[in-house]
Write an enzyme that holds these catalytic residues in place. Structure first.
Site: not given
Ligand code: GLP
Length: 272
Positions: A155-156
């Site tokens: 989850n950037e």
């Protein structure tokens, strides 16, 4: 769910081995805990260098203490896209080599997002993954590493708190960090499939683990920074049972700035 504690509890261990042993013991407790409806323990698992010692200790506990994985169900966080499951870079292969091949887990109880699908197939695969987690009864214990970009799973920066399992574009920082494993940044896949932030936050207990001084700055942001979609790990501050496990170098930015406020040891029993 009870409210989240005011601050994320932080446990600092003297050495990486201490940290690994402590987490393996906690995971073993979760595996052995009787559940109301008799359902198996459901673990959310991570890849990367951080959890390797934890898996090594779990393997030792299986061999020497009879820790039984026969009814354990696992869901991994993520996989690169594109990625063949037998590639040396694959998280499927990583998990086999570092854990699954050495314990008595049933193959059908292992779930890892697939990186080898056609583009058009990922949406349905992601939906099926979410459904499978639900059908297993939800995740009892989620192990997380911390990326230099602040990511949990993949989850950037920019990931929403409501995000679910999905295809994502990898951050430049993440690809730069992975470059040495792939013999050059140009070989690092551009995308990945990851559990979402909402998926992760639904776990009953979460352990964020970080080691090494190169993680100290991002650890500080995760623990003390405002909740911010640019650092997905800050969302853990909203979870009622999330704990951060650090070795001393990873804790350096926290300890240098103020008198330690953590207790060193936090014990609690998850609601199963
Ligand atoms: C990768 C994984 C993450 C992991 C992170 C940190 O990006 N997708 O799940 O937490 O690396 O890796 P390491 O533990 O090697 O620092």
């Amino acid at each position: 769910m009870p409210d989240a504690p005011e601050r994320l509890p932080v446990v600092i261990a003297e050495t990486y081995d201490d940290l690994a042993r402590r987490l393996a013991r906690r995971i073993a407790e979760v595996i052995r805990a009787p559940r109301r409806d008799g359902r198996p323990a459901v673990l959310g698992l991570a890849t990367g260098s951080t959890p390797i010692g934890i898996y090594r200790e779990l393997i030792r506990m299986h061999r020497e203490e009879g820790l039984d994985f026969s009814r354990v169900v696992t869901f991994n966080l993520d996989e690169y896209v594109p990625m063949a499951p037998d590639s040396v870079h694959s998280y499927h292969r990583f998990m086999r080599e570092n854990l699954f091949d050495h314990v008595n887990i049933a193959r059908e109880n292992i779930h890892i997002p697939r990186g080898d699908l056609e583009r058009s197939e990922f949406e349905a695969h992601a939906r099926d993954y979410e459904r499978a987690i639900g059908e297993a009864g939800g995740i009892d214990f989620q192990l997380l590493g911390l990326g230099q970009s602040g990511h949990i799973g993949f989850n950037e920066p920019g990931s929403s708190v409501a995000s679910r399992t999905r295809l994502v574009v990898l951050d430049t920082i993440t690809r730069r960090v992975a470059a040495s494993d792939f013999f050059g940044m140009e070989n690092v896949p551009a995308e990945a499939i990851t559990m979402g932030v909402a998926t992760i936050l639904e776990a009953r207990e979460i352990a964020l683990v970080a080691t090494g001084e190169h993680k100290a700055a991002i650890v500080k942001r995760a623990v003390e920074g405002e909740v911010d979609r640019d650092v997905a790990a800050t969302y853990l501050q909203q979870h009622p049972h999330a704990t951060v496990y650090l070795d001393a170098p990873a804790a350096a930015e926290l300890t240098r700035r103020k008198t330690p406020w953590w207790l060193g040891e936090i014990e609690w029993t998850p609601r199963l």
